[in-house]
Design a protein around this motif. Structure first.
Motif, PDB file in Angstrom:
ATOM      1  N   ILE A   1      -3.191  -5.248  -0.935  1.00  0.00           N
ATOM      2  CA  ILE A   1      -3.179  -3.826  -0.357  1.00  0.00           C
ATOM      3  C   ILE A   1      -4.112  -3.814   0.793  1.00  0.00           C
ATOM      4  O   ILE A   1      -4.813  -4.845   1.207  1.00  0.00           O
ATOM      5  CB  ILE A   1      -3.402  -2.821  -1.277  1.00  0.00           C
ATOM      6  CG1 ILE A   1      -4.929  -3.099  -1.814  1.00  0.00           C
ATOM      7  CG2 ILE A   1      -2.499  -2.859  -2.518  1.00  0.00           C
ATOM      8  CD1 ILE A   1      -5.221  -1.875  -2.694  1.00  0.00           C
TER       9      ILE A   1
ATOM     10  N   ALA B   1      -1.446  -1.453  -8.479  1.00  0.00           N
ATOM     11  CA  ALA B   1      -2.529  -0.981  -7.582  1.00  0.00           C
ATOM     12  C   ALA B   1      -3.127   0.416  -7.702  1.00  0.00           C
ATOM     13  O   ALA B   1      -4.335   0.543  -7.440  1.00  0.00           O
ATOM     14  CB  ALA B   1      -1.574  -1.178  -6.212  1.00  0.00           C
TER      15      ALA B   1
ATOM     16  N   SER C   1       0.731  -1.312  -0.092  1.00  0.00           N
ATOM     17  CA  SER C   1      -0.007  -0.004   0.036  1.00  0.00           C
ATOM     18  C   SER C   1       0.792   1.380  -0.008  1.00  0.00           C
ATOM     19  O   SER C   1       0.654   2.133  -0.720  1.00  0.00           O
ATOM     20  CB  SER C   1      -0.934   0.090   1.285  1.00  0.00           C
ATOM     21  OG  SER C   1      -1.650  -1.060   0.999  1.00  0.00           O
TER      22      SER C   1
END
Length: 646
Positions: free
Chosen positions: A161, A107, A58
């Motif tokens: 994440i 992501a 993340s």
């Protein structure tokens, strides 16, 4: 941000995870709706973990998010980001993305796409940023020279994440690119090499850890026996070939059944096989829905459902005919009537049988691109049918109201529906409405015909034309995306034992139900391997022959230091016999080629700057020469030199 849809090989845990997703959907409705569009199966096994901690992934995603926002600070043309030597996404930007953690770039793509939906006032800006993410991803993949590292560590490792302090199900780049339909990433050379390895079965999932991909150990084994392994049926290439072969046999059985009608109503061997195949396909469809839920349903599921339903109705009519007694010679009783009705339903399935072949021909480029066009057209036509439904209901109610005002007759209702259908098929009949509630009936029918034939049908044509141009303008990447999706359907949630319908009936009724619940696992797996070896023996023999030839080619490539899938093209066959450097051809090419990486104006400015630097150097040398002419008046001459330089 989207989490992966829970369509998994571990079907028992799937529904539990789906319930978790639904709880989260109250807070994140949009990304849940995005996730529902992802119809490929994936994993929901708690044992599968992210390759690195989800919090670290993340953080990497946030760094990349910040990088993209800085590189694309305002709205701009998408071409400025996507062109070959972009001044927005430069080599330095790609290197910065690598340093942030290159394998987790995907992501942040969904963040910008989701943000474009949430913030419509800046939708174009976020869409460009999403495109920039894809360009960076493609650059990272194509610039990686270590193929093994690229496939095993960058593309196939799974990462999670953190959302609301909870880790999302881990996914890899291969899956995420297919789910997001990231054409630029899918069209990159490294991505397609990985897809090719998966398609051929050169990269297989570890039996002990399905989230991990390992190299097929016998890839370069030239022994014929080594490749006679039933587990090779897990390779998408062989599964696709088996499905295509079974589909052709299915079509041949239908052709034989429809061309050999049994007037007495008996069920012959060919028809028995046809309905046995149908039961196998039906069982497979029900199993998919039961295990993965309704989210897995798509166009081809609905198409096959119609086909199998008609076949089941035909079989039901045949059973009804069996229950009726035979009529005397020359008479047509209930048995003959239901038998004829059964064959009528069977005959109506012929177009569906032949169209069904396209489902297994999409691995060929021509059919694949055509199916993409048809798929997009079907989506675009939803707008047309929504408008058409509203218009038809409104006018139908008007016509029925006029009929009620006069004297409602059931035949008039049938006439109204037929006339409206004729207008939709561009064959209106105005004569019947002249005496239908004059003058309102004929006026309404003219208006309805104008709206349907002139406005709505032209809207549909415009939508179809736009879809056709969009797809065929990017046909290569669309085909690669379709091929990647097909590969991932086989790889993403593979069966432990590959029993393609109708052989799944053998697995269920002759192996799983009577043996699996009490037999030792190793012995049960051994029995499954033996059964698969017998069933797929013709295909395994052909596959082993070609794999042996491929192994010889792989060894030849490795002896030259090339990749396993390298092929010697005709322009490479005599390359060793030509010495470009010794002949001076390299220097001539260097002097003849143009610099396409820089703008012509920039090159001219650089050239002018170099000339200015050369001029300053010459003036400085001249000043030194003048200043060295005499020692007595050196101070005055030095001051004169400084004035000259100024």
């Amino acid at each position: 941000m989207s989490v992966s849809n829970a369509m998994s090989s571990d079907w028992l845990d799937w529904r539990r995870l789906l319930g978790f997703e639904r709880r989260r959907s109250h807070q994140h409705g949009h990304w849940w709706n995005d996730s529902r569009r992802r119809l490929l199966p994936t994993y929901a096994n708690d044992a599968i973990e992210s390759a690195i901690p989800a919090k670290e992934v993340s953080k990497v995603a946030l760094r990349l998010h910040h990088l993209i926002e800085a590189c694309v600070p305002c709205e701009m043309e998408e071409s400025q980001v996507t062109k070959a030597h972009s001044r927005v996404i430069t080599k330095k930007v790609i290197q910065a993305a690598k340093e942030a953690g290159g394998s987790e770039y995907q992501a942040c793509v969904r963040w910008f796409k989701h943000q474009a939906i949430e913030e419509l006032w800046d939708a174009e800006l976020h869409q460009v940023r999403g495109t920039a993410c894809e360009v960076i991803a493609k650059g990272i993949i194509e610039n990686e020279e270590d193929t093994a590292y690229l496939m095993h560590q960058v593309l196939l490792k799974r990462y999670s994440i953190v959302i609301d302090n909870e880790e999302t199900p881990p996914v890899n780049v291969i899956e995420m690119a297919v789910d997001l339909h990231a054409l630029r990433v899918i069209g990159s050379s490294g991505y397609q090499k990985c897809i090719t390895y998966l398609w051929k079965g050169w990269l297989v999932q570890d039996e002990n850890d399905p989230s991990n991909f390992v190299d097929y150990k016998d890839r370069d084994n030239t022994s014929f026996i080594a490749h006679l392994d039933p587990d090779r049926m897990r390779a998408p290439m062989y599964q696709n070939a088996a499905q295509m072969l079974i589909s052709l046999i299915y079509l041949a059985l239908f052709t034989g059944a429809i061309n050999t009608i049994n007037r007495d109503g008996d069920l012959d061997f060919v028809e028995g096989l046809l309905y046995a195949f149908t039961f196998g396909f039906l069982f497979d469809e029900f199993a998919k829905v039961w295990k993965a839920g309704y989210h897995i349903l798509g166009f081809w599921n609905a198409f096959n459902g119609v086909l199998y339903s008609l076949l089941m109705v035909s079989l039901a009519m045949r059973f009804v005919a069996f229950s009726k007694p035979k009529s005397p010679e020359g008479d047509r009783g209930s048995r003959e009537m239901f038998n004829e009705l059964s064959y009528s339903f069977l005959a109506c399935t012929a177009p569906l049988f032949w169209t069904r072949l396209l489902l297994y021909l999409d691995s060929f480029r021509f059919f694949g691109a055509m199916l993409v066009v048809l798929k997009v057209m079907m989506k675009e036509s939803v707008i047309f049918f929504a408008l058409l439904l509203v218009v038809c209901i409104g006018f139908l109610q008007s016509f029925i109201g006029l009929d009620y005002a006069k004297d409602f007759v059931l035949g008039d209702f049938t006439f109204i529906l037929q006339s409206m259908a004729n207008a939709l098929m561009q064959s209106p009949d105005f004569s019947g409405f002249e005496n239908f509630g004059p003058p309102f009936g004929i006026i309404l029918y003219y208006i309805f015909t104008f709206i349907v034939m002139v406005i709505l049908l032209n809207i549909l044509i415009a939508l179809y034309n736009s879809s056709y141009e969009d797809i065929y303008g990017n046909a290569d990447d669309e085909y690669l995306a379709l091929f990647s999706q097909k590969t991932m359907q086989f790889v993403r949630a593979p069966d432990e034992n590959v029993f393609i319908p109708p052989f799944n009936l053998i697995e269920v009724f002759f192996l799983a139900l009577p043996l699996e619940w009490w037999m030792n696992k190793k012995l049960y797996e051994r029995i499954n391997d033996v059964v698969m070896a017998i069933i797929y023996s013709p295909l395994l023999l052909v596959a082993a022959y070609f794999e042996k030839r491929t192994a010889i080619e792989i060894r030849g490539n490795r002896s030259r230091g090339e990749d396993d899938d390298d092929t010697i093209e005709e322009w490479e066959q005599m390359r060793d016999e030509v010495d470009f450097e010794g002949e001076g051809w390299d220097k001539k090419v260097e002097s003849a080629k143009s610099n396409v990486e820089e703008e012509p104006a920039v090159l001219e400015v650089r050239k002018l700057r170099a000339e200015m630097e050369e001029l300053k150097r010459m003036i400085a040398d001249l000043a030194k020469a003048v200043g060295g002419g005499g020692a007595g008046d050196g101070k005055e001459k030095g001051e004169g030199s400084q004035d000259l330089l100024k």
